[in-house]
Design a protein around this motif. Structure first.
Motif, PDB file in Angstrom:
ATOM      1  N   GLN A 109       0.869  -1.500   0.547  1.00 32.99           N
ATOM      2  CA  GLN A 109      -0.029   0.168  -0.001  1.00 32.99           C
ATOM      3  C   GLN A 109       0.906   1.518  -0.141  1.00 32.99           C
ATOM      4  OE1 GLN A 109       0.434  -1.973   2.358  1.00 32.99           O
ATOM      5  NE2 GLN A 109       0.461  -1.048   4.759  1.00 32.99           N
ATOM      6  N   LYS A 110       2.016   1.142   0.581  1.00 25.45           N
ATOM      7  CA  LYS A 110       2.991   2.227   0.384  1.00 25.45           C
ATOM      8  C   LYS A 110       4.061   2.241  -1.094  1.00 25.45           C
ATOM      9  CE  LYS A 110       5.272   1.107   5.143  1.00 25.45           C
ATOM     10  NZ  LYS A 110       4.927   1.911   6.159  1.00 25.45           N
ATOM     11  N   THR A 111       3.870   0.957  -1.543  1.00 25.09           N
ATOM     12  CA  THR A 111       5.495   1.102  -2.931  1.00 25.09           C
ATOM     13  C   THR A 111       4.898   1.456  -4.010  1.00 25.09           C
ATOM     14  OG1 THR A 111       5.898  -0.953  -1.529  1.00 25.09           O
ATOM     15  CG2 THR A 111       6.645  -0.408  -3.137  1.00 25.09           C
ATOM     16  N   HIS A 112       5.674   2.247  -4.568  1.00 25.42           N
ATOM     17  CA  HIS A 112       5.330   3.136  -5.635  1.00 25.42           C
ATOM     18  C   HIS A 112       5.951   2.702  -6.608  1.00 25.42           C
ATOM     19  CE1 HIS A 112       2.618   5.520  -3.821  1.00 25.42           C
ATOM     20  NE2 HIS A 112       3.346   5.462  -2.598  1.00 25.42           N
ATOM     21  N   LEU A 113       5.858   2.445  -7.821  1.00 29.23           N
ATOM     22  CA  LEU A 113       7.141   2.234  -9.194  1.00 29.23           C
ATOM     23  C   LEU A 113       7.209   3.694  -9.462  1.00 29.23           C
ATOM     24  CD1 LEU A 113       8.955   0.878 -10.598  1.00 29.23           C
ATOM     25  CD2 LEU A 113       6.858  -0.265 -12.227  1.00 29.23           C
ATOM     26  N   THR A 114       8.259   4.485  -9.550  1.00 33.01           N
ATOM     27  CA  THR A 114       8.174   5.302 -10.103  1.00 33.01           C
ATOM     28  C   THR A 114      10.113   5.488 -10.621  1.00 33.01           C
ATOM     29  OG1 THR A 114      10.464   5.770  -8.301  1.00 33.01           O
ATOM     30  CG2 THR A 114       8.274   6.951  -8.127  1.00 33.01           C
ATOM     31  N   GLY A 115      11.500   4.538 -10.775  1.00 27.12           N
ATOM     32  CA  GLY A 115      11.988   4.866 -11.204  1.00 27.12           C
ATOM     33  C   GLY A 115      13.086   5.881 -10.526  1.00 27.12           C
ATOM     34  N   ASN A 116      14.384   5.180 -10.681  1.00 26.78           N
ATOM     35  CA  ASN A 116      15.267   5.936  -9.989  1.00 26.78           C
ATOM     36  C   ASN A 116      15.676   6.907 -10.957  1.00 26.78           C
ATOM     37  OD1 ASN A 116      17.228   5.908  -8.296  1.00 26.78           O
ATOM     38  ND2 ASN A 116      18.985   5.217  -9.596  1.00 26.78           N
ATOM     39  N   PRO A 117      15.964   7.917 -10.042  1.00 29.58           N
ATOM     40  CA  PRO A 117      16.137   9.394 -10.806  1.00 29.58           C
ATOM     41  C   PRO A 117      17.200   9.429 -11.081  1.00 29.58           C
ATOM     42  CG  PRO A 117      14.959   9.641  -8.063  1.00 29.58           C
ATOM     43  CD  PRO A 117      15.212   8.114  -8.461  1.00 29.58           C
ATOM     44  N   ILE A 118      17.104  10.718 -11.601  1.00 30.30           N
ATOM     45  CA  ILE A 118      18.379  11.233 -12.759  1.00 30.30           C
ATOM     46  C   ILE A 118      18.531  12.444 -12.795  1.00 30.30           C
ATOM     47  CG2 ILE A 118      18.874   8.218 -14.083  1.00 30.30           C
ATOM     48  CD1 ILE A 118      18.113   9.956 -16.662  1.00 30.30           C
ATOM     49  N   ARG A 119      19.949  12.684 -13.229  1.00 36.27           N
ATOM     50  CA  ARG A 119      19.985  14.077 -13.001  1.00 36.27           C
ATOM     51  C   ARG A 119      19.971  14.728 -14.838  1.00 36.27           C
ATOM     52  NH1 ARG A 119      26.213  14.293 -11.674  1.00 36.27           N
ATOM     53  NH2 ARG A 119      25.744  11.680 -12.774  1.00 36.27           N
ATOM     54  N   GLU A 120      19.009  15.907 -14.837  1.00 33.52           N
ATOM     55  CA  GLU A 120      17.920  15.647 -15.576  1.00 33.52           C
ATOM     56  C   GLU A 120      19.001  15.731 -17.184  1.00 33.52           C
ATOM     57  OE1 GLU A 120      16.373  20.018 -16.648  1.00 33.52           O
ATOM     58  OE2 GLU A 120      14.448  18.787 -16.726  1.00 33.52           O
ATOM     59  N   GLU A 121      19.844  16.238 -17.338  1.00 34.61           N
ATOM     60  CA  GLU A 121      21.323  17.001 -17.812  1.00 34.61           C
ATOM     61  C   GLU A 121      21.954  15.693 -18.767  1.00 34.61           C
ATOM     62  OE1 GLU A 121      23.941  17.137 -13.997  1.00 34.61           O
ATOM     63  OE2 GLU A 121      21.666  17.551 -14.388  1.00 34.61           O
ATOM     64  N   ILE A 122      22.349  14.193 -17.680  1.00 33.16           N
ATOM     65  CA  ILE A 122      22.419  13.432 -18.100  1.00 33.16           C
ATOM     66  C   ILE A 122      22.318  12.820 -19.338  1.00 33.16           C
ATOM     67  CG2 ILE A 122      22.357  10.811 -17.536  1.00 33.16           C
ATOM     68  CD1 ILE A 122      24.682  11.814 -15.684  1.00 33.16           C
ATOM     69  N   THR A 123      20.616  13.079 -20.110  1.00 34.05           N
ATOM     70  CA  THR A 123      20.657  12.593 -20.974  1.00 34.05           C
ATOM     71  C   THR A 123      19.765  14.085 -22.625  1.00 34.05           C
ATOM     72  OG1 THR A 123      18.267  13.204 -20.800  1.00 34.05           O
ATOM     73  CG2 THR A 123      18.822  11.387 -20.787  1.00 34.05           C
ATOM     74  N   SER A 124      21.092  14.878 -21.749  1.00 27.41           N
ATOM     75  CA  SER A 124      21.616  16.032 -22.941  1.00 27.41           C
ATOM     76  C   SER A 124      22.378  16.110 -23.600  1.00 27.41           C
ATOM     77  CB  SER A 124      21.346  17.295 -21.407  1.00 27.41           C
ATOM     78  OG  SER A 124      22.788  17.766 -20.942  1.00 27.41           O
ATOM     79  N   GLY A 125      23.674  15.876 -23.441  1.00 22.61           N
ATOM     80  CA  GLY A 125      24.614  15.827 -24.658  1.00 22.61           C
ATOM     81  C   GLY A 125      24.389  14.978 -25.549  1.00 22.61           C
ATOM     82  N   VAL A 126      25.299  16.393 -26.588  1.00 22.86           N
ATOM     83  CA  VAL A 126      24.637  15.584 -28.325  1.00 22.86           C
ATOM     84  C   VAL A 126      25.905  15.510 -28.730  1.00 22.86           C
ATOM     85  CG1 VAL A 126      24.763  17.004 -30.360  1.00 22.86           C
ATOM     86  CG2 VAL A 126      22.996  17.642 -29.090  1.00 22.86           C
ATOM     87  N   LYS A 127      26.032  13.910 -29.429  1.00 24.40           N
ATOM     88  CA  LYS A 127      26.872  13.391 -29.416  1.00 24.40           C
ATOM     89  C   LYS A 127      28.642  13.911 -30.350  1.00 24.40           C
ATOM     90  CE  LYS A 127      28.879   8.884 -31.801  1.00 24.40           C
ATOM     91  NZ  LYS A 127      29.243   7.903 -30.640  1.00 24.40           N
ATOM     92  N   GLU A 128      28.318  14.778 -31.894  1.00 24.97           N
ATOM     93  CA  GLU A 128      29.535  15.824 -32.420  1.00 24.97           C
ATOM     94  C   GLU A 128      29.827  16.454 -31.383  1.00 24.97           C
ATOM     95  OE1 GLU A 128      28.719  17.101 -36.162  1.00 24.97           O
ATOM     96  OE2 GLU A 128      27.989  15.159 -36.684  1.00 24.97           O
ATOM     97  N   GLU A 129      29.082  17.089 -30.692  1.00 21.98           N
ATOM     98  CA  GLU A 129      30.023  18.075 -29.463  1.00 21.98           C
ATOM     99  C   GLU A 129      30.085  17.659 -28.357  1.00 21.98           C
ATOM    100  OE1 GLU A 129      26.607  21.116 -28.440  1.00 21.98           O
ATOM    101  OE2 GLU A 129      25.810  21.509 -30.003  1.00 21.98           O
ATOM    102  N   SER A 130      29.396  17.011 -28.165  1.00 22.76           N
ATOM    103  CA  SER A 130      30.585  15.887 -26.879  1.00 22.76           C
ATOM    104  C   SER A 130      31.615  15.361 -27.479  1.00 22.76           C
ATOM    105  CB  SER A 130      29.992  14.964 -26.047  1.00 22.76           C
ATOM    106  OG  SER A 130      28.191  15.129 -26.309  1.00 22.76           O
ATOM    107  N   LEU A 131      31.954  15.077 -28.753  1.00 27.90           N
ATOM    108  CA  LEU A 131      33.793  14.225 -28.986  1.00 27.90           C
ATOM    109  C   LEU A 131      34.067  15.619 -28.793  1.00 27.90           C
ATOM    110  CD1 LEU A 131      32.455  12.097 -31.746  1.00 27.90           C
ATOM    111  CD2 LEU A 131      33.343  11.137 -29.692  1.00 27.90           C
TER     112      LEU A 131
END
Length: 374
Positions: A153-175
């Protein structure tokens, strides 16, 4: 609104807390972290702009008898420190990130009627969260398989919080950030926030088996402090394009640049890998409590998103063989990336923050009802 976030010790515990803190901060909340003076939180939080209060505590689970006695002796001090912090801050909610340093704060907050929530990143919960689950108002889990360990009754499937910027990279710029070339197979290697000697050693050994691919690969390698110089020198001696760092600050760019990730299988790492939709070769840490890294890794492996090398089988030859296989089979690599992307969850931090807000609103509603009755 005042939010108290307790725990740390490792990046896997701390960074989900930072992700949640950012959501609250964007909504005008006051954030305070509580941890220890020796954990990663003491180094990372000042750079992130968050204050850290420390308590005197040591781990209990999995320790030898005499060390456990020593930990038990200072536990009352941790409770005193925690009570002092709660009285001074008067938080609206207390969030436990898992790990021993979250225990005293969360228990005391629950006993004082303050809304409480804990995060469980792994499939099999650790000792601290098993205990805390009896006291807290809500439990946010990363894997559906964890539901059986907690009150439904008190367990919720939220997924693991990740920092928003983790997915913000662009391959060519990152290289370009790392000074690497386009159209070269890029491998990101790391073993957690402190590095992993076994992975460092295997990767350097693998170079002799990858010699014919030397001009077709480039590497971003987080080594940890201890192995940094040795690994850097080795790459230089083999003439391999490599960026070696004791700790990668720009992790979003590292993920964006990578065609393949070679890493341990901590829950935070897996959450970031899948959020970024990356193929990975996982080498679970064999001494993790209850073998949780290998158990976590099975979720990605069963989905076809990752390969597995058990630590006991890890050497340069095996690692090189797995890398060669994926380099020579771009269709397989693409399938792994798609499977990884399907597993990815980018809004765990928002879901946890929303859950916290519901708890606080519920608490305030109860107070309003009691006041009206009086």
């Amino acid at each position: 609104m005042k939010v108290l976030i307790a725990g740390g010790g490792t990046g896997g515990h701390l960074y989900p807390g930072i992700a949640i803190a950012r959501v609250f901060k964007n909504n005008g909340a006051e954030i305070q972290f509580v941890g220890t003076s020796k954990g990663i939180e003491s180094r990372v939080l000042p750079k992130e702009g968050y204050a850290l209060r420390t308590i005197r505590i040591r781990p209990l689970a999995g320790r030898r008898f005499l060390r456990m006695l020593s930990s038990l002796r200072i536990f009352p001090l941790a409770m005193i420190d925690s009570l002092k912090i709660i009285k001074e801050i008067t938080p609206d909610i207390v969030i436990g990130l898992g790990g021993y340093s979250s225990g005293p704060l969360v228990i005391l907050a629950a006993l004082r009627g303050i809304p409480t929530l804990i995060l469980e990143q792994n499939i099999i919960p650790g000792f601290t969260n098993r205990v805390l689950s009896r006291f807290v108002d809500a439990i946010a889990i990363n894997f559906k398989s964890s539901e059986c360990f907690f009150p439904k009754q008190k367990t919720h499937l939220t997924g693991n919080p990740i920092r928003e910027e983790i997915t913000s990279g662009v391959k060519e710029e990152s290289l370009r950030v790392f000074g690497l070339e386009k159209d070269i197979f890029t491998i990101l290697v790391f073993g957690g926030s402190a590095g992993a000697h076994r992975i460092n050693k295997a990767m350097t050994e693998a170079l002799s088996y990858l010699d014919v691919y030397k001009n077709r690969i480039q590497i971003i390698h987080q080594t940890g402090e201890k192995d940094f110089e040795e690994v850097s020198e080795f790459y230089g001696s083999r003439g391999v394009r490599a960026v070696t760092l004791p700790f990668i600050e720009r992790m979003a760019d590292a993920y964006a640049a990578a065609d393949l990730v070679v890493s341990r299988a901590g829950a935070g790492t897996l959450s970031e890998i899948t959020a970024c939709g990356k193929a990975s070769m996982l080498i679970p840490y064999p001494y993790a409590a209850k073998n949780h890294q290998e158990i976590n890794a099975t979720v990605l492996i069963d989905a076809g998103a990752a390969g597995l090398i058990p630590d006991r089988d890890l050497d340069g030859k095996r690692l090189a063989s797995e890398i060669r296989f994926l380099m020579e089979d771009p269709e397989r690599l693409w399938q792994m990336e798609m499977a990884s992307k399907r597993l990815g969850n980018r809004d765990g931090a928002r879901k946890v923050a929303d859950l916290c807000m519901d708890l606080v609103r519920g608490q305030r509603s109860e107070v309003d009802v009691l006041c009206s009755r009086r």
